[in-house]
Design an enzyme around this catalytic site. Structure first.
Site: not given
Ligand code: IMP
Ligand code: MG
Length: 176
Positions: A98-99, A102, A104, A106-107, A130, A151, A158, A164
């Site tokens: 994963e990039d 944030d 959590g 998605t994962l 983060k 951010f 992106d 990107r």
């Molecule tokens: P989560 O599900 O909230 O953990 O979000 C994860 C996804 O949000 C990442 O895979 C990114 O695509 C996007 N994301 C979260 N923070 C950032 C950021 O600071 N810059 C760009 N994309 C972000």
């Molecule tokens: Mg992503």
């Protein structure tokens, strides 16, 4: 799209040095095995290819895509699967790449989904984390850098599909 500038947070040299360290760690941890890297599109493409180059055990790369933020900089909390893996992962040693983590969400969703397919093992690897923004706990084995709640863009990340291709990680500063 709001007007913004980008300030360097982590240089290209530091990002790439850290990715080599992660690759060395993975190569050691998976000695005698093969790994299946699951690249989460699109943000993880730069990280995945750079990481894969330095992993010394056999590597298979597959791709998955979840719903994105769109033009917003905050997570919607809804995770949709836009593209599934091409290959089965049953009996494989899988690492989700994963990039950034944030909230959590998605994962956490992906771990549940892929866990049901009975991989031999399933670990998480993220370039950025983060921790302050975590809503759902996820067990991350490999982390590149912990960053503050800002951010960021670059190295695959992106802002509304732009930036990107920046070769370093930068913080987006919005003009008020
Ligand atoms: P989560 O599900 O909230 O953990 O979000 C994860 C996804 O949000 C990442 O895979 C990114 O695509 C996007 N994301 C979260 N923070 C950032 C950021 O600071 N810059 C760009 N994309 C972000
Ligand atoms: Mg992503």
């Amino acid at each position: 799209m709001k007007k913004f500038t980008v300030e360097e947070l982590i240089s290209q040299e530091k990002v790439e040095a850290r990715i080599k360290e992660l690759a060395a760690q993975i190569s050691k941890d998976y000695e005698g095995k093969a790994v299946q890297l699951v690249c989460i599109l699109k943000g993880s493409i730069f990280f995945t290819t750079e990481l894969a180059k330095y992993i010394t055990v056999p590597v298979v790369i597959d791709f998955m895509q979840c719903s994105s933020y769109g033009a917003d900089t905050k997570s919607s909390g809804v995770v949709k699967l836009a593209k599934d893996l091409d290959e089965p992962i049953t009996g494989k040693h899988v690492i989700i790449i994963e990039d950034i983590i944030d909230s959590g969400r998605t994962l956490s969703h992906l771990v549940k989904l892929l866990g049901q397919r009975q991989p031999a093992s399933l670990e998480l690897c993220t370039l950025l984390d983060k921790p302050e923004r975590r809503v759902v706990e996820v067990p991350v084995k490999y982390t590149g850098f912990e960053i503050p709640d800002e951010f960021v863009v670059g190295y695959g990340l992106d802002y509304d599909q732009q930036m990107r291709n920046l070769p370093y990680i930068g913080v987006v500063k919005f003009e008020s």
